[in-house]
Design an enzyme around this catalytic site. Structure first.
Site, PDB file in Angstrom:
ATOM      1  N   LYS A 121      64.309 -70.150  59.032  1.00  0.00           N
ATOM      2  CA  LYS A 121      64.637 -69.264  57.692  1.00  0.00           C
ATOM      3  C   LYS A 121      66.312 -68.844  57.928  1.00  0.00           C
ATOM      4  CE  LYS A 121      63.686 -64.861  57.275  1.00  0.00           C
ATOM      5  NZ  LYS A 121      62.867 -63.719  57.142  1.00  0.00           N
ATOM      6  N   ASP A 139      61.830 -67.382  52.883  1.00  0.00           N
ATOM      7  CA  ASP A 139      61.154 -65.744  53.203  1.00  0.00           C
ATOM      8  C   ASP A 139      59.874 -65.534  52.568  1.00  0.00           C
ATOM      9  OD1 ASP A 139      61.869 -65.646  50.517  1.00  0.00           O
ATOM     10  OD2 ASP A 139      63.576 -64.241  51.078  1.00  0.00           O
TER      11      ASP A 139
END
Length: 213
Positions: A121, A139
């Site tokens: 991420k 996310d």
């Protein structure tokens, strides 16, 4: 409607709804985004933006932060939660940047992944926001919304969501698309309350409302 066509329609609608969507973490240098995204784990971006002001006032450069004691970093960042582990990762990461990259952040995905405390991420966020390269940031908003919309099918594991989205999201749209999902997830397609489907710009094409994918 195929997932690819659905994705393109969602992208266009979210562009109109959130034309100026961008990363909500404040930064003016790449290394600062690395620090902030590590602090943002299980913490709000708004709080991170406040905390890092004190951190950078005391340690204004990669070199200064690399030289700092973990305990000094922890004392400042503890309001973000998980203070010790975050401080340890930030310290180790800054040391690598100083020693291996001359204080710069590498623009290679695998090199980013090799940095302490940096996962997929974070690496994608850096690739997209700092270097303008294709990126998909999975996310919690991205995972929740893409499942609800029908872009992915009951997938919760971030890497699997990312891989599924790469197949249907145009590479040049990925980074901005994920930022818009954050805005939409905070304002409309919420997690802690019932989503506000009645005012959603996607309500007629969203799988949550029973529309066939």
């Amino acid at each position: 409607m195929t997932k690819k066509k659905l994705a393109l329609e969602i992208i266009e609608r979210l562009k109109k709804e959130y034309p100026d969507a961008e990363c909500s973490l404040d930064y003016n240098q790449a290394w600062k985004l690395l620090v902030s995204v590590r602090l943002a784990a299980q913490c709000t971006d708004a709080r991170v933006n406040v905390v890092v002001q004190d951190l950078y006032a005391k340690f204004p450069t990669v070199e200064a932060l690399a030289a700092a004691q973990v305990s000094e970093i922890e004392e400042i960042v503890k309001p973000c939660g998980l203070g010790h582990s975050k401080a340890r990762d930030i310290s180790a990461c800054m040391k690598v940047l100083k020693e291996q990259y001359g204080g710069n952040v590498p623009d290679d995905f695998d090199a980013l992944l090799a940095l302490p405390g940096v996962g997929r991420k974070s690496a994608n966020l850096i690739m997209g926001d700092v270097f303008g390269k294709p990126a998909i940031v999975t996310d919690t908003h991205c995972i929740r919304l893409t499942n609800r919309m029908g872009l992915v099918d009951h997938i919760k594991e971030p890497k699997k969501v990312e891989m599924a989205l790469w197949k249907i999201i145009p590479p040049e749209e990925g980074s901005d698309f994920c930022h818009r999902l954050v805005y939409h997830g905070r304002e409309v397609c919420t997690a802690r309350t019932k989503p506000y489907c009645d005012k959603c710009c996607l309500k007629d094409i969203c799988a949550k409302n029973g529309i066939e994918k």
